[in-house]
Write a protein that holds these residues in place. Structure first.
Motif, PDB file in Angstrom:
ATOM      1  N   GLU A 283       0.825  -1.203   0.000  1.00 46.56           N
ATOM      2  CA  GLU A 283       0.000   0.000   0.000  1.00 46.56           C
ATOM      3  C   GLU A 283       0.864   1.261   0.000  1.00 46.56           C
ATOM      4  O   GLU A 283       0.733   2.136   0.850  1.00 46.56           O
ATOM      5  CB  GLU A 283      -0.982  -0.032   1.181  1.00 46.56           C
ATOM      6  CG  GLU A 283      -1.880  -1.258   1.107  1.00 46.56           C
ATOM      7  CD  GLU A 283      -2.943  -1.337   2.193  1.00 46.56           C
ATOM      8  OE1 GLU A 283      -2.731  -0.796   3.278  1.00 46.56           O
ATOM      9  OE2 GLU A 283      -3.984  -1.974   1.924  1.00 46.56           O
ATOM     10  N   ASN A 284       1.764   1.304  -0.945  1.00 48.55           N
ATOM     11  CA  ASN A 284       2.622   2.469  -1.184  1.00 48.55           C
ATOM     12  C   ASN A 284       3.672   2.739  -0.105  1.00 48.55           C
ATOM     13  O   ASN A 284       4.239   3.828  -0.054  1.00 48.55           O
ATOM     14  CB  ASN A 284       1.778   3.734  -1.408  1.00 48.55           C
ATOM     15  CG  ASN A 284       0.699   3.492  -2.458  1.00 48.55           C
ATOM     16  OD1 ASN A 284       0.999   2.951  -3.528  1.00 48.55           O
ATOM     17  ND2 ASN A 284      -0.536   3.854  -2.153  1.00 48.55           N
ATOM     18  N   VAL A 319       1.451  -8.035   1.603  1.00 47.91           N
ATOM     19  CA  VAL A 319       2.118  -7.442   0.442  1.00 47.91           C
ATOM     20  C   VAL A 319       1.323  -7.843  -0.799  1.00 47.91           C
ATOM     21  O   VAL A 319       1.112  -9.030  -1.035  1.00 47.91           O
ATOM     22  CB  VAL A 319       3.572  -7.961   0.341  1.00 47.91           C
ATOM     23  CG1 VAL A 319       4.265  -7.398  -0.882  1.00 47.91           C
ATOM     24  CG2 VAL A 319       4.356  -7.613   1.598  1.00 47.91           C
ATOM     25  N   TYR A 320       0.848  -6.862  -1.537  1.00 45.80           N
ATOM     26  CA  TYR A 320       0.043  -7.166  -2.725  1.00 45.80           C
ATOM     27  C   TYR A 320       0.032  -5.941  -3.621  1.00 45.80           C
ATOM     28  O   TYR A 320       0.471  -4.862  -3.228  1.00 45.80           O
ATOM     29  CB  TYR A 320      -1.395  -7.552  -2.302  1.00 45.80           C
ATOM     30  CG  TYR A 320      -2.187  -6.383  -1.752  1.00 45.80           C
ATOM     31  CD1 TYR A 320      -2.019  -5.951  -0.444  1.00 45.80           C
ATOM     32  CD2 TYR A 320      -3.065  -5.671  -2.570  1.00 45.80           C
ATOM     33  CE1 TYR A 320      -2.711  -4.858   0.046  1.00 45.80           C
ATOM     34  CE2 TYR A 320      -3.767  -4.572  -2.080  1.00 45.80           C
ATOM     35  CZ  TYR A 320      -3.579  -4.174  -0.773  1.00 45.80           C
ATOM     36  OH  TYR A 320      -4.259  -3.083  -0.299  1.00 45.80           O
ATOM     37  N   ASP A 321      -0.495  -6.116  -4.827  1.00 45.88           N
ATOM     38  CA  ASP A 321      -0.574  -5.020  -5.788  1.00 45.88           C
ATOM     39  C   ASP A 321      -1.839  -4.212  -5.519  1.00 45.88           C
ATOM     40  O   ASP A 321      -2.955  -4.717  -5.705  1.00 45.88           O
ATOM     41  CB  ASP A 321      -0.604  -5.625  -7.199  1.00 45.88           C
ATOM     42  CG  ASP A 321      -0.699  -4.554  -8.271  1.00 45.88           C
ATOM     43  OD1 ASP A 321      -0.703  -3.358  -7.926  1.00 45.88           O
ATOM     44  OD2 ASP A 321      -0.782  -4.919  -9.460  1.00 45.88           O
ATOM     45  N   CYS A 322      -1.678  -2.972  -5.079  1.00 46.84           N
ATOM     46  CA  CYS A 322      -2.865  -2.155  -4.774  1.00 46.84           C
ATOM     47  C   CYS A 322      -3.200  -1.207  -5.933  1.00 46.84           C
ATOM     48  O   CYS A 322      -3.922  -0.238  -5.761  1.00 46.84           O
ATOM     49  CB  CYS A 322      -2.678  -1.395  -3.469  1.00 46.84           C
ATOM     50  SG  CYS A 322      -1.393  -0.148  -3.515  1.00 46.84           S
ATOM     51  N   GLN A 323      -2.649  -1.496  -7.101  1.00 42.05           N
ATOM     52  CA  GLN A 323      -2.919  -0.660  -8.277  1.00 42.05           C
ATOM     53  C   GLN A 323      -3.375  -1.562  -9.420  1.00 42.05           C
ATOM     54  O   GLN A 323      -2.872  -1.484 -10.534  1.00 42.05           O
ATOM     55  CB  GLN A 323      -1.622   0.063  -8.708  1.00 42.05           C
ATOM     56  CG  GLN A 323      -1.080   1.034  -7.701  1.00 42.05           C
ATOM     57  CD  GLN A 323      -1.943   2.281  -7.565  1.00 42.05           C
ATOM     58  OE1 GLN A 323      -2.761   2.574  -8.422  1.00 42.05           O
ATOM     59  NE2 GLN A 323      -1.770   2.994  -6.473  1.00 42.05           N
ATOM     60  N   GLU A 330      -5.766 -12.140 -14.069  1.00 44.33           N
ATOM     61  CA  GLU A 330      -4.553 -12.898 -13.754  1.00 44.33           C
ATOM     62  C   GLU A 330      -4.026 -12.571 -12.353  1.00 44.33           C
ATOM     63  O   GLU A 330      -3.610 -13.447 -11.613  1.00 44.33           O
ATOM     64  CB  GLU A 330      -3.438 -12.581 -14.775  1.00 44.33           C
ATOM     65  CG  GLU A 330      -3.755 -13.028 -16.189  1.00 44.33           C
ATOM     66  CD  GLU A 330      -3.871 -14.544 -16.289  1.00 44.33           C
ATOM     67  OE1 GLU A 330      -2.915 -15.232 -15.878  1.00 44.33           O
ATOM     68  OE2 GLU A 330      -4.937 -15.041 -16.759  1.00 44.33           O
ATOM     69  N   THR A 331      -4.007 -11.272 -12.040  1.00 48.23           N
ATOM     70  CA  THR A 331      -3.467 -10.869 -10.741  1.00 48.23           C
ATOM     71  C   THR A 331      -4.484 -11.194  -9.662  1.00 48.23           C
ATOM     72  O   THR A 331      -5.601 -10.670  -9.675  1.00 48.23           O
ATOM     73  CB  THR A 331      -3.182  -9.349 -10.741  1.00 48.23           C
ATOM     74  OG1 THR A 331      -2.442  -9.059 -11.921  1.00 48.23           O
ATOM     75  CG2 THR A 331      -2.394  -8.936  -9.517  1.00 48.23           C
ATOM     76  N   ASP A 332      -4.113 -12.064  -8.757  1.00 48.36           N
ATOM     77  CA  ASP A 332      -5.065 -12.532  -7.752  1.00 48.36           C
ATOM     78  C   ASP A 332      -4.569 -12.140  -6.369  1.00 48.36           C
ATOM     79  O   ASP A 332      -3.643 -12.736  -5.833  1.00 48.36           O
ATOM     80  CB  ASP A 332      -5.197 -14.052  -7.876  1.00 48.36           C
ATOM     81  CG  ASP A 332      -6.241 -14.618  -6.937  1.00 48.36           C
ATOM     82  OD1 ASP A 332      -6.789 -13.847  -6.121  1.00 48.36           O
ATOM     83  OD2 ASP A 332      -6.505 -15.822  -7.020  1.00 48.36           O
ATOM     84  N   LYS A 537      -9.277  -0.367  -7.779  1.00 52.35           N
ATOM     85  CA  LYS A 537      -7.912  -0.800  -8.105  1.00 52.35           C
ATOM     86  C   LYS A 537      -7.318  -1.750  -7.063  1.00 52.35           C
ATOM     87  O   LYS A 537      -6.180  -2.176  -7.172  1.00 52.35           O
ATOM     88  CB  LYS A 537      -7.030   0.434  -8.207  1.00 52.35           C
ATOM     89  CG  LYS A 537      -7.001   1.194  -6.904  1.00 52.35           C
ATOM     90  CD  LYS A 537      -6.175   2.461  -6.932  1.00 52.35           C
ATOM     91  CE  LYS A 537      -6.260   3.098  -5.552  1.00 52.35           C
ATOM     92  NZ  LYS A 537      -5.440   4.231  -5.338  1.00 52.35           N
ATOM     93  N   TRP A 538      -8.077  -2.049  -5.997  1.00 54.85           N
ATOM     94  CA  TRP A 538      -7.470  -2.706  -4.833  1.00 54.85           C
ATOM     95  C   TRP A 538      -7.377  -4.234  -4.917  1.00 54.85           C
ATOM     96  O   TRP A 538      -6.887  -4.866  -3.988  1.00 54.85           O
ATOM     97  CB  TRP A 538      -8.241  -2.305  -3.569  1.00 54.85           C
ATOM     98  CG  TRP A 538      -8.096  -0.858  -3.248  1.00 54.85           C
ATOM     99  CD1 TRP A 538      -8.942   0.148  -3.596  1.00 54.85           C
ATOM    100  CD2 TRP A 538      -7.019  -0.230  -2.537  1.00 54.85           C
ATOM    101  NE1 TRP A 538      -8.466   1.358  -3.133  1.00 54.85           N
ATOM    102  CE2 TRP A 538      -7.295   1.148  -2.482  1.00 54.85           C
ATOM    103  CE3 TRP A 538      -5.848  -0.702  -1.939  1.00 54.85           C
ATOM    104  CZ2 TRP A 538      -6.439   2.066  -1.858  1.00 54.85           C
ATOM    105  CZ3 TRP A 538      -5.002   0.196  -1.311  1.00 54.85           C
ATOM    106  CH2 TRP A 538      -5.299   1.565  -1.279  1.00 54.85           C
ATOM    107  N   GLY A 539      -7.880  -4.803  -5.964  1.00 58.51           N
ATOM    108  CA  GLY A 539      -7.814  -6.268  -6.052  1.00 58.51           C
ATOM    109  C   GLY A 539      -8.836  -6.963  -5.173  1.00 58.51           C
ATOM    110  O   GLY A 539      -8.666  -8.122  -4.801  1.00 58.51           O
ATOM    111  N   THR A 540      -9.914  -6.230  -4.888  1.00 59.08           N
ATOM    112  CA  THR A 540     -10.870  -6.679  -3.873  1.00 59.08           C
ATOM    113  C   THR A 540     -12.170  -7.197  -4.492  1.00 59.08           C
ATOM    114  O   THR A 540     -13.248  -6.792  -4.097  1.00 59.08           O
ATOM    115  CB  THR A 540     -11.214  -5.480  -2.980  1.00 59.08           C
ATOM    116  OG1 THR A 540     -11.384  -4.334  -3.844  1.00 59.08           O
ATOM    117  CG2 THR A 540     -10.132  -5.182  -2.001  1.00 59.08           C
ATOM    118  N   TYR A 541     -12.076  -8.050  -5.457  1.00 59.56           N
ATOM    119  CA  TYR A 541     -13.282  -8.404  -6.225  1.00 59.56           C
ATOM    120  C   TYR A 541     -13.925  -9.681  -5.723  1.00 59.56           C
ATOM    121  O   TYR A 541     -13.242 -10.670  -5.494  1.00 59.56           O
ATOM    122  CB  TYR A 541     -12.906  -8.565  -7.708  1.00 59.56           C
ATOM    123  CG  TYR A 541     -11.902  -7.525  -8.120  1.00 59.56           C
ATOM    124  CD1 TYR A 541     -12.208  -6.170  -7.997  1.00 59.56           C
ATOM    125  CD2 TYR A 541     -10.636  -7.882  -8.559  1.00 59.56           C
ATOM    126  CE1 TYR A 541     -11.276  -5.202  -8.321  1.00 59.56           C
ATOM    127  CE2 TYR A 541      -9.702  -6.912  -8.891  1.00 59.56           C
ATOM    128  CZ  TYR A 541     -10.025  -5.579  -8.763  1.00 59.56           C
ATOM    129  OH  TYR A 541      -9.106  -4.617  -9.064  1.00 59.56           O
TER     130      TYR A 541
END
Ligand code: GCW
Length: 549
Positions: A283-284, A319-323, A330-332, A537-541
């Motif tokens: 988260e940056n 640690v994860y991609d927040c963008q 693909e990005t899970d 953008k948070w990967g929260t789907y």
């Protein structure tokens, strides 16, 4: 200072007033003897005296300098044969002394004496017959920790009970007495470590390891007599901010040396500091990824700076991609912590611990258990829970989390065959670990009752009791808490216990049912919203629609 009636939380000994047991204790107990003059022994003396007078309504108890045949309660290190006790364990045992009962509290350590003292008082709150008391207990977890997400300006990230009890406008608060009251509450549960600032370390909190070490020292001095060690959340990029270095690369010799020197300065002021806690590349926040290094490089560099002082480095796995682009299938995010940390299993130093959130996403109302538990075999690890009710009603709704935590702790990973439950992994009983335990983001603030919603005190209590002994049942913890807080009225006990025990599932049903997460409003996370996070953008789907869940 205005204190609510429920300010005392579960240390509300006067509740016993009308109970027949309180009258018996009044006749049976009249003197105490605490041997030892270390800071924690002084706390034991205070707590014993205070607890017993509040419980029995007697103004004071005779204090014996040496144990005598008629001393009612004796607390002393190694007073009894301590076989089978760990350092923080204790024995509380009653014996007949003439026509009276004598209770002895014994432990290999002063800290154990303090825990034994509170265990004894808990027995009395429950109304147990003095002569029946015979307890030998060891903590199941070595590290029993709390994380504060308090900022130096006095705000609290995800705080729902007022502002910070530690900080106000970039200074310590004036009311240090309240911090001491907090230390008592924590010690009564056996909490032995706290991180005193938010894992999101902003510009000003970065100075805690340098020019504001004075305030860390003040806090350490308050918590020390209660057996609680401090941890500092640190900014991974501190060498750049504080010393103007051009990099925070963990393999850069100047960076390494800076941390070695800076850590020495910290320990000069606070020799018993627990260590550092780090949120990196998340988260940056800055981290080793910027320099093409991995998280073992980053964590070990800090671990090595702490090592000479017996300090511990706790490194978070959040640690994860927040963008992310929501159309990217693909990005899970649910895999992120696993993908980052599983390949590093065995590469962390022995004073480094990974801190793993209970679920693979982020403290949702319900989540599966993080797959890192059971897979990390050669890495020190602790579980991170969230007591503060970020996604669970923000302390305006009743959501008692002990049943959720029990499910997590009892989850069987089958890592070493049946019975490889999360609680056993945390206790260090499944894999060999030099450090293990449990932590949680705390839910307290400056509100008169500490937690906003008074019943949310039960979450803090329940967490502390489970950190000490995860095998306690939700029902037992709940009964204990209700009685300690509200007294022995059967109707109150029955009603409040039932409300608490059912509340998590009820909350789930009206906000995020069917195991679907993230159905809340973005940003503040309050209130249900079916597609609240679906296109962000948070990967929260949750990706639930008319065709499938
Ligand atoms: O759940 C998210 C919270 C953030 C928090 C982050 C974390 C401290 O919304 O407020 O930041 O988790 O755990 O790092």
């Amino acid at each position: 200072m205005v204190r609510n009636v429920d300010y005392k939380c579960w240390l509300n000994f006067a509740q016993m007033g009308g109970h027949p047991a309180a009258k018996r204790y009044r006749d049976q107990l009249d003197s105490i003897c605490v041997l030892g003059d270390g800071p924690i022994s002084r706390t034991v003396k205070e707590e014993l005296g205070r607890g017993l007078s509040e419980l029995t309504g007697k103004d004071s108890f005779a204090v014996h300098a040496e144990p005598q045949a008629e001393t009612s309660v004796i607390a002393a290190v190694d007073y009894l044969e301590n076989g089978g006790l760990l350092d923080e364990g204790y024995i509380v045992r009653a014996a007949k002394a003439g026509d009276k009962v004598q209770v002895v509290i014994s432990s290999p350590s002063e800290r154990g004496l303090l825990y034994g003292t509170f265990a004894f008082l808990r027995q009395l709150q429950a109304g147990r017959g003095l002569e029946k008391i015979d307890i030998l207990e060891n903590p199941k977890n070595e590290l029993r920790m709390l994380n504060h997400w308090d900022n130096f300006d006095g705000s609290i990230e995800r705080g729902y009970a007022g502002r910070s009890i530690f900080y106000n406008r970039n200074e310590l608060v004036d009311d240090l007495g309240r911090i001491q009251d907090y230390a008592r509450l924590l010690a009564s549960l056996g909490i032995n470590s706290i991180a005193i600032n938010n894992v999101n370390v902003h510009y000003l909190e970065t100075t805690f390891i340098e020019e504001r070490l004075d305030l860390v020292k003040t806090l350490a001095d308050i918590f020390r007599p209660y057996g609680i060690k401090l941890f500092l959340s640190i900014n991974y990029a501190s060498p750049m901010q504080l010393a103007g270095l051009e990099t925070a690369d963990p393999l850069d010799p100047d960076v390494q040396q800076w941390w070695i020197d800076q850590t020495a300065k910290v320990y000069e002021q606070i020799p018993d500091l627990g260590g550092f806690l780090v949120k990196a590349d998340s988260e940056n926040r800055p981290g080793p990824f910027t320099y093409g290094r991995n998280h073992a490089d980053g964590a070990n560099m800090l671990g090595r700076a702490l090592k000479p002082f017996g300090g511990i480095l706790i490194w978070r796995c959040f640690v994860y991609d927040c963008q992310q682009d929501w159309r990217d299938y693909e990005t899970d995010r649910a895999r992120a912590a696993y993908d980052h940390f599983y390949p590093l299993d065995g590469e962390f130093d022995d004073n480094v611990i990974l801190q793993i959130k209970n679920g693979p996403m982020d403290f949702q109302v319900r989540e599966p258990v993080s797959p890192l538990f059971g897979k990390l075999e050669r890495t020190n690890q602790i579980l991170e829970l969230q007591i503060t009710q970020e996604y669970t009603g923000q302390q305006r709704h009743l959501c008692y989390l002990v049943p959720q935590w029990k499910e997590i702790l009892e989850f069987d990973t089958f890592a070493k065959g049946p019975g490889s439950t999360v609680d056993k992994i945390l206790a260090g009983a499944i894999f060999e670990q030099s450090h293990s335990g449990i932590t949680a983001v705390v839910n307290v603030g400056r509100d008169g009752n500490w937690t906003g919603h008074t019943l949310a005190q039960a979450n803090l209590y329940g967490y502390g009791r489970l950190a000490w002994d995860p095998s306690l049942s939700a029902e037992q913890i709940t009964d204990e808490w209700v009685v300690a807080t509200f007294g022995h009225n059967e109707k109150v006990k029955h009603t409040v216990s039932k409300m608490l025990l059912r509340s998590w599932e009820i909350y789930e049903n009206y906000t995020t049912p069917l195991g679907i997460g993230w159905m809340c409003n973005p940003g503040h996370h309050y209130g249900p919203s079916v597609d609240g996070y679906e296109y962000s953008k948070w990967g929260t789907y949750h990706r639930a629609d008319h065709q499938a869940l």
